[in-house]
Design an enzyme around this catalytic site. Structure first.
Site, PDB file in Angstrom:
ATOM      1  N   TYR A  49      57.338 -21.636  -9.541  1.00  0.00           N
ATOM      2  CA  TYR A  49      57.866 -20.835  -8.434  1.00  0.00           C
ATOM      3  C   TYR A  49      58.169 -21.662  -7.189  1.00  0.00           C
ATOM      4  CZ  TYR A  49      57.646 -16.322 -10.638  1.00  0.00           C
ATOM      5  OH  TYR A  49      57.902 -15.262 -11.448  1.00  0.00           O
ATOM      6  N   GLU A  87      33.637 -18.119 -28.513  1.00  0.00           N
ATOM      7  CA  GLU A  87      35.072 -17.821 -28.447  1.00  0.00           C
ATOM      8  C   GLU A  87      35.363 -16.497 -27.761  1.00  0.00           C
ATOM      9  OE1 GLU A  87      36.983 -17.675 -32.310  1.00  0.00           O
ATOM     10  OE2 GLU A  87      38.744 -16.670 -31.507  1.00  0.00           O
ATOM     11  N   ASP A 128      34.980 -17.133 -34.284  1.00  0.00           N
ATOM     12  CA  ASP A 128      35.279 -16.223 -35.385  1.00  0.00           C
ATOM     13  C   ASP A 128      35.266 -16.983 -36.702  1.00  0.00           C
ATOM     14  OD1 ASP A 128      35.638 -13.984 -33.856  1.00  0.00           O
ATOM     15  OD2 ASP A 128      37.831 -14.115 -33.773  1.00  0.00           O
TER      16      ASP A 128
END
Ligand SMILES: Nc1ncnc2c1ncn2[C@@H]1O[C@H](COP(=O)(O)OP(=O)(O)OP(=O)(O)O)[C@@H](O)[C@H]1O
Ligand SMILES: [Mg+2]
Lengths: 526, 363
Positions: free
Chosen positions: B104, B198, B250
């Site tokens: 930006y 996680e 996971d």
């Protein structure tokens, strides 16, 4: 059972009944044809005289006759040879009477154009034609009409005036029914294209709305006038042979062949006659009709004759054609223009020369839009109708693969083709388009290809130049930023000077601008 | 405290100097009538190699020249110089910026403006490669934030907080690992390990269950792939403070890979060192755990299978453990997410699963 009546009609009667084949099918077409016929006679007369033409055309509306059609007064005036007074009535009042039945190039050929225009004017308005002419002496003014049935002029008045100003030329003034608003565009195109191939002519046109069009002369230089030549043995038909036999004083066929035909020496004549199976010692007058046909046929097959003499042709010349195109298209130095004149060639015993040009560039895009535009000329006459039936269209759209030359179908391009010949291979009496005679087609193709090779270089150079310019503009954009922020990055007050770097880039641009060198042969042409 | 501050100050000065040096080189090249150019290590995939010694991905020997003479290079070149200047301003003003903010900031700057954030991210990576420094060192951070919780005292070095200390058990949601925390000095800790998780839900439950006390661990939540600042922090805890690191993800190829990137680094950060923690250990959820603990599962998707097959060929996965687990996943065709444990109640993890796994890992 109905009775069948047999009778012969006069040539003027024939053309009266079949005026559409000579271009007078409707009021708008007739208007255009009338101008064209008279202007061409004027141009011929000036060229025969050897002076740069000054042609003045005026159309005045006299009265309305229907929806869109009106009676117009048409006046065409020139500074040509003028017509000897004793010939004026028949030149303008008798169909198939003229001075151009010889073997040299001219616009007129049939002895028909001017007279049929007058004829058309007469049958649509019942008004006489007025012809004023001087060959340098007194001015003769005829008012006359045509006796259509007998193909004869009817003289209404004949006045002779002293020529104090030393005027020479001819003015024809006639009335005709026409449709100007529908023919306006064609008339303008015709005059513009005529000016293109006659840059030494000054043409002034005042239209019925009082508008003045001027096509200015840009040079006094004129192409060398054509010479009259003897017929070529292969270009002459049975009728020509018959007429020559009738007038010859030669006592032998060998003598006849050598005297009356171009490029035939005693040895060639001997050899040819032997091959034709005709005794070289035979008296030409004793030739039977069968022998005559045999002779003409043998001439077509014999390949020991010299090529037809092109000195009877009058091409425009590369220099003049270039001037004419440049002026009428308003080309600038930025645009591409290349003109070539091919060496003389022949078809069926007729000599011909092809001249061609291609113009390409921004000016054309601005004035005519994109796409390929064709200008066709035959013996310096613009051909405006039936473009897609003609040989030039075939070459441009069917034979040449423009992709080879980096040209796309929407490239802003003008193709100019001029064919000059003692016999233009017209398809119709209306002289609208040229047939695809193989020899003519080949010459046009080769002419355009050789120009297209130059065009290809021009286009690739354009592309390169545009690319280099774009490159330069990119450097001009980013180098200052690099200089500015690298200076800020290391706390310097002033950014380093990038001018030397930009200069190095612009050198490449000027290199891309350097002139064309060799023009390579291309695949397509093999 | 003085000493620590000085250290941070020194680091900052070194980065500034490198940036300034870059500007100087460019200026001098232009003054010598040379189109400016810089050398960069090539980041193309064929120049990314796995260094078994370092146990991370590194860039090979190939270098490329970013040359402003090249019409395709000049725009990114100008952008690179602008970004370097922007980074130097950040350092000077002691401000930070996110990747998105960099994008930006160039908005409306004629001829510099980036077409997308991908473009500005790419230029920032170029600058990292050119300077051989991570973007965090010149105060540019990603948007994603992960979190940390545990008995760890840090001392800020950011302006306005210099010397201020904080214990990371202070806030029950955990503390965001942002620029301030990334540049903070580690003062002390009573923990003897780091447990990296996680998923956010699991992280929160472990705080609630006071698991950090029970395991005497600092908890770090990666929120998916661990951001670089998080990876740097993990590495510092491991190498500077000697805390062993355990990774808990996971039980699927994606979780495996989150662990692997922490251990061995990622291909797209191969130009940077100091991000990998080769000694960190993946403790689960393994494929074999699914069988052993009868975990509730879901079927592997086609994408999962494809990914597993890719990983099987990856040089980082050639260790025995990894190969075995990949094979097992493929064999059983099942996967287990951390959320699956809730079927047993959280105490099951805290009381059974985690102690087991930590013990096996040698904690
Ligand atoms: N403006 C003029 N100046 C001099 N002679 C002219 C002029 N107009 C016509 N003539 C003469 O009148 C003759 C007849 O002209 P006309 O237009 O009828 O036939 P043409 O020009 O010979 O052939 P075409 O039918 O092809 O036009 C010409 O051959 C020429 O001798
Ligand atoms: Mg005529």
């Amino acid at each position: 059972m109905e009775e069948t009546t047999y009778k012969s009609i006069s040539p003027s009667d024939f053309f009266y009944r079949n005026r559409e084949i000579a271009g007078f099918s409707n009021p708008s077409r007739a208007m255009y044809s009338a101008i064209r016929e008279l202007v061409e006679n004027s141009l011929d007369a000036c060229e025969i005289r050897g002076v740069p033409p000054d042609i003045y055309i005026r159309i005045r509306e006299v009265s309305e006759t229907g929806s869109g059609t009106s009676i117009y007064a048409l006046r065409v005036e020139d500074n040509g040879t003028g017509v000897p007074p004793e010939h004026i009535p028949r030149c303008f009042g008798q169909v198939l009477y003229g001075s151009k039945y010889i073997l040299k190039q001219s616009r007129g050929t049939f002895g028909l154009g001017g007279t049929i225009t007058i004829l058309y004017g007469q049958i649509t308005t019942h008004k006489p034609v007025r012809v004023t002419s001087s060959t340098g002496g007194d001015i003769h003014e005829y008012e006359m009409m045509i006796d259509i049935v007998h193909n004869k002029p009817i003289i209404l008045s004949h006045r002779v005036r002293a020529n104090k100003a030393g005027w020479r030329g001819t003015a024809v003034e006639l009335y005709l029914e026409g449709d100007y608003s529908r023919s306006m565009y064609r008339i303008y195109e015709y005059l513009k294209q005529t000016a293109m191939v006659n840059p030494y002519a000054e043409i002034t046109f005042i239209d019925p709305r009082g508008r003045l069009y001027r096509f200015e002369r840009v040079t006094e230089e004129m192409p060398p006038p054509p010479r009259a030549v003897k017929p070529h043995p292969q270009g002459a038909d049975v009728e020509t042979y018959r007429r020559l036999i009738a007038i010859t004083g030669e006592k032998t066929m060998k003598g006849f062949m050598t005297r009356h035909f171009q490029g035939v020496g005693p040895a060639t004549a001997e050899k040819f006659l032997q091959e034709a199976g005709i005794d070289p010692g035979k008296n030409p007058k004793s030739l039977s009709p069968d022998e005559l046909v045999k002779l003409v046929r043998a001439a077509r097959e014999f390949n020991g004759f010299q090529r037809p003499d092109p000195s009877c042709l009058s091409p425009i010349g590369e220099h003049l054609l270039e001037m004419g195109i440049r002026k009428e298209l308003g080309l600038t130095d930025e645009d591409f223009l290349k003109v070539v004149q091919r060496r003389p060639s022949t078809y069926l015993g007729y000599p011909f020369i092809v001249e061609a040009a291609i113009a390409y560039g921004k000016t054309i895009e601005r004035r005519l839009g994109r796409g390929i535009k064709i200008y066709r000329f035959a013996n310096r006459i613009p051909l405006l109708f039936d473009e897609s039936s003609g040989v030039v269209w075939k070459v441009v759209h069917k034979i040449i693969n423009w992709g080879t030359y980096k040209v796309s179908p929407d490239s802003p391009m003008v193709v100019v083709v001029h064919v000059c010949s003692t016999k233009i291979p017209y398809k119709t009496v209306g002289k609208e388009y040229m047939a695809d005679q193989p020899e003519v087609e080949r010459e046009i193709t080769n002419a355009l290809r050789s120009i297209a090779r130059h065009l290809r270089l021009y286009i690739s150079r354009r592309i390169r130049l545009a690319r280099e310019r774009r490159r330069l503009s990119i450097f001009e954009k980013y180098l200052p930023k690099i200089a500015e922020f690298s200076a800020k990055l290391c706390d310097r007050e002033k950014p380093p000077d990038i001018k030397p770097l930009l200069k190095a880039v612009s050198l490449e641009v000027s290199e891309a601008e350097s002139p064309l060198r060799e023009v390579p042969e291309l695949e397509e042409e093999a | 405290m003085r000493r620590r501050l000085k250290l941070a100050e020194k680091r900052r000065a070194a980065v500034e100097l490198a940036l300034k040096q870059l500007g100087k080189i460019i200026c001098e090249q232009i003054e010598n009538r040379e189109f400016p150019w810089i050398m960069l290590q090539s980041r193309s995939t064929d120049n990314i190699v796995y260094d078994p010694e370092l146990r991370q991905y590194v860039l090979g020997d190939r270098v490329i020249r970013r040359h402003s003479r090249n019409i395709r290079h000049i725009r990114p070149f100008a952008q690179l110089i602008w970004t370097a200047w922007f980074a130097r301003e950040l350092l000077k003003l002691r401000k930070t910026s996110t990747l998105r903010e960099v994008y930006y900031s160039a908005r409306g700057l004629r001829d510099i403006e980036f077409k997308s954030q991908d473009e500005s991210d790419e230029i920032i990576t170029d600058l990292e490669t050119a300077l051989n420094m991570p973007r965090e060192s010149f105060n540019i951070y990603p948007e994603e934030r992960s979190a940390i919780f545990g008995d760890l005292t840090i001392e800020y070095t950011v302006p306005g907080y210099e010397g201020k200390r904080l214990n990371l058990t202070e806030h029950p949601d955990g503390m965001m690992i942002g620029p301030a925390l990334s540049t903070a000095e580690i003062v002390e800790t009573s923990a003897d390990k780091v447990l990296v998780i996680e998923k956010g839900a699991m992280f929160t439950r472990l705080i609630e269950e006071k698991a950090y006390k029970r395991f005497n661990a600092i908890l770090i939540h990666t929120a998916g792939q661990a951001p670089r600042a998080t990876r740097t922090l993990i590495k510092r805890l491991n190498e500077e403070h000697g805390l062993p690191v355990y990774l808990f993800t996971d039980g699927d190829p994606w979780g495996m890979h989150i662990a692997m990137v922490i251990i061995s680094g990622s291909a797209n950060a191969a130009h940077l060192r100091g991000l990998a923690t080769p000694d960190a250990k993946w403790i689960g959820v393994w494929a074999t755990d699914i069988i052993r603990y009868k975990l509730p599962t879901e079927n592997l998707t086609d994408k999962d299978v494809k990914r597993l097959k890719e990983l099987k060929r990856d040089p980082r996965y050639q260790g025995e453990l990894w190969q075995r687990e990949i094979d097992t996943f493929l064999e059983i065709g099942q996967k287990a997410e951390l959320e699956a444990f809730s079927r047993y109640g959280l105490t099951y993890i805290v009381d059974r699963y985690l102690p087991d796994k930590l013990e096996e890992a040698g904690a």
